[in-house]
Design an enzyme around this catalytic site. Structure first.
Site, mmCIF file in Angstrom:
data_model
loop_
_atom_site.group_PDB
_atom_site.id
_atom_site.type_symbol
_atom_site.label_atom_id
_atom_site.label_comp_id
_atom_site.label_asym_id
_atom_site.label_seq_id
_atom_site.Cartn_x
_atom_site.Cartn_y
_atom_site.Cartn_z
ATOM 1 N N ARG A 50 0.850 -1.190 0.000
ATOM 2 C CA ARG A 50 0.000 0.000 0.000
ATOM 3 C C ARG A 50 0.880 1.233 0.000
ATOM 4 N NH1 ARG A 50 -4.159 -1.649 4.856
ATOM 5 N NH2 ARG A 50 -5.085 -3.463 3.824
ATOM 6 N N ASP A 52 1.855 5.076 -0.104
ATOM 7 C CA ASP A 52 1.173 6.284 0.374
ATOM 8 C C ASP A 52 0.939 7.280 -0.757
ATOM 9 O OD1 ASP A 52 0.910 5.809 3.148
ATOM 10 O OD2 ASP A 52 3.066 6.147 3.400
ATOM 11 N N TYR A 111 12.605 -0.859 -2.222
ATOM 12 C CA TYR A 111 12.259 0.564 -2.343
ATOM 13 C C TYR A 111 13.520 1.374 -2.622
ATOM 14 C CZ TYR A 111 7.500 0.070 -0.480
ATOM 15 O OH TYR A 111 6.183 -0.255 -0.299
ATOM 16 N N ARG A 198 10.800 5.921 4.579
ATOM 17 C CA ARG A 198 10.888 7.381 4.649
ATOM 18 C C ARG A 198 11.473 7.846 5.980
ATOM 19 N NH1 ARG A 198 4.953 9.110 3.012
ATOM 20 N NH2 ARG A 198 5.726 11.140 3.697
#
Lengths: 251, 251
Positions: A50, A52, A111, A198
């Site tokens: 999921r 953001d 990522y 992040r």
């Protein structure tokens, strides 16, 4: 009924993220609408991760079921047709076994976080990078990153909204490299906590600027408290690069 | 009075090109307005190359004169401040001799044309590449490109609106390479005719698709007639990469 595995690219800017939301267009909603317009069937599209709002994907994975099967190539090109003008593109479609679940079958996620490390603001890469004006010390960032690799309680890097049952994850890799004017942080794990990449990127930026020593990262991790970590890096620099599956799923 | 040399990056999408136009914002107008807002002086900003609407620049060069000198860094950061929200960024500023002219002093120009060679439309690179769905044969494109390198009459690749006195140019290099899913064409010359790079790219695409043989490029060139060439490739795939100057200008 046939199950399909999709690989999807999207520009997260202007989207509310993967998951359906009342406040704007999500990738999931755009895909489900495109499938419905193509074949009249309302089907759920299940994503592997999921992402953001504002987060980009080079290769998100998803699965869906069709009552009346079509060839993968027909599905791919029809969905892309009906996705317009959204900045979402289905790169590939293949038939998957009924046991395949984009989220549950995944064994790894990759990522990439991109920082543009220069004084001039981005013109071409606006919305695609986090601009960091002052010079980043890559070696210090690498030293800091090393403390995060492995099996740890990542509470310090976990968003308060995170729904994972446990804060314990295994971070397989966290690589920092300079690519032209950019600094790239690549993170690989079976799965991540909400905002984990992040929050790690925002923390490593402090190390890169010299405001934290590399060993401060170890102290922050050990605190198991979000308040001990650095700030959350903005969504626009984050890319979901790859979802990994066992080889047999690909058959 | 002080003369300054500027290096500028921009996203050509949404801009009408380098030169001032009545129908929208140009890079030149945006820069001149930003300088005026910074120091109250109306000064012309002279570019090295007049990029068309939609064409991007990684490093356009320009010069301007200020009556009341400031340091290069102050000029750079002030102009970037007043350029917002335009997708234009001044990468660097340096003091230049009064004899420096961004256009006339230039000894070389480098352009890059990007084709995205895949079936799925671009999501992240939309407006930044020309999508070519069918597979391109790189070797054939290279063979075709070789006929264009050197000193030739490029009338076949010259737009009817071109204002150059002569259609004769020396093309120093025309390199074709595959970069991931993209095909890149890099062109280097002292100067180019209007639309020359886009017309060469559109022609080499026909060769890549097998609709032209490589030697058809030689025949088209020899015809010295725009109607003998391939179509003009769209602006969105073109990047002005570099303007070259003699070493002494940089001092």
């Amino acid at each position: 009924m046939s199950r399909y595995k999709l690989i999807i690219e999207y520009d997260g800017g202007g989207l509310v993220g993967w998951q359906r939301q009342a406040n704007g267009l999500s990738v999931q909603e755009a895909l489900e609408n495109a499938v419905a317009r193509f074949c009249g069937q309302n089907t759920a599209v299940h994503g592997a991760g999921r992402t953001d709002a504002g987060v980009h994907a080079l290769a998100q994975a998803a699965h869906l079921d069709l009552i009346r099967p079509v060839t993968p190539e027909v599905l791919r090109s029809a969905v892309n047709h009906y996705l317009r003008p959204a900045a979402i593109s289905v790169l590939s479609v293949e038939i998957a076994p009924d046991s395949f679940d984009a989220r549950l079958s995944a064994t790894g996620r990759v990522y990439l976080y991109r920082m543009l490390n220069r004084r001039a603001p981005p013109a071409l890469e606006r919305g695609r990078v986090w601009q960091v004006v002052r010079p980043l010390n890559i070696e210090a960032m690498r030293d800091g990153a090393r403390y995060l690799i492995g099996h740890h309680d990542f509470s310090t890097f976990r968003d308060s909204l995170c729904q994972a049952k446990s804060p314990i994850k295994t971070l397989e890799a966290l690589e920092v490299r300079r690519v032209g004017e950019e600094v790239h942080i690549e993170a690989r794990a079976r799965s991540f906590l909400h905002h984990q990449v992040r929050n790690m990127a925002g923390t490593l930026k402090l190390v890169g600027l010299g405001r934290w020593r590399p060993e401060d990262v170890a102290r922050a991790l050990a605190a198991r408290d979000r308040r001990a970590g650095g700030p959350t890096a903005p969504a626009e620099g984050l890319y979901l690069v790859e979802i990994r599956y066992p080889a047999r799923i690909e058959e």
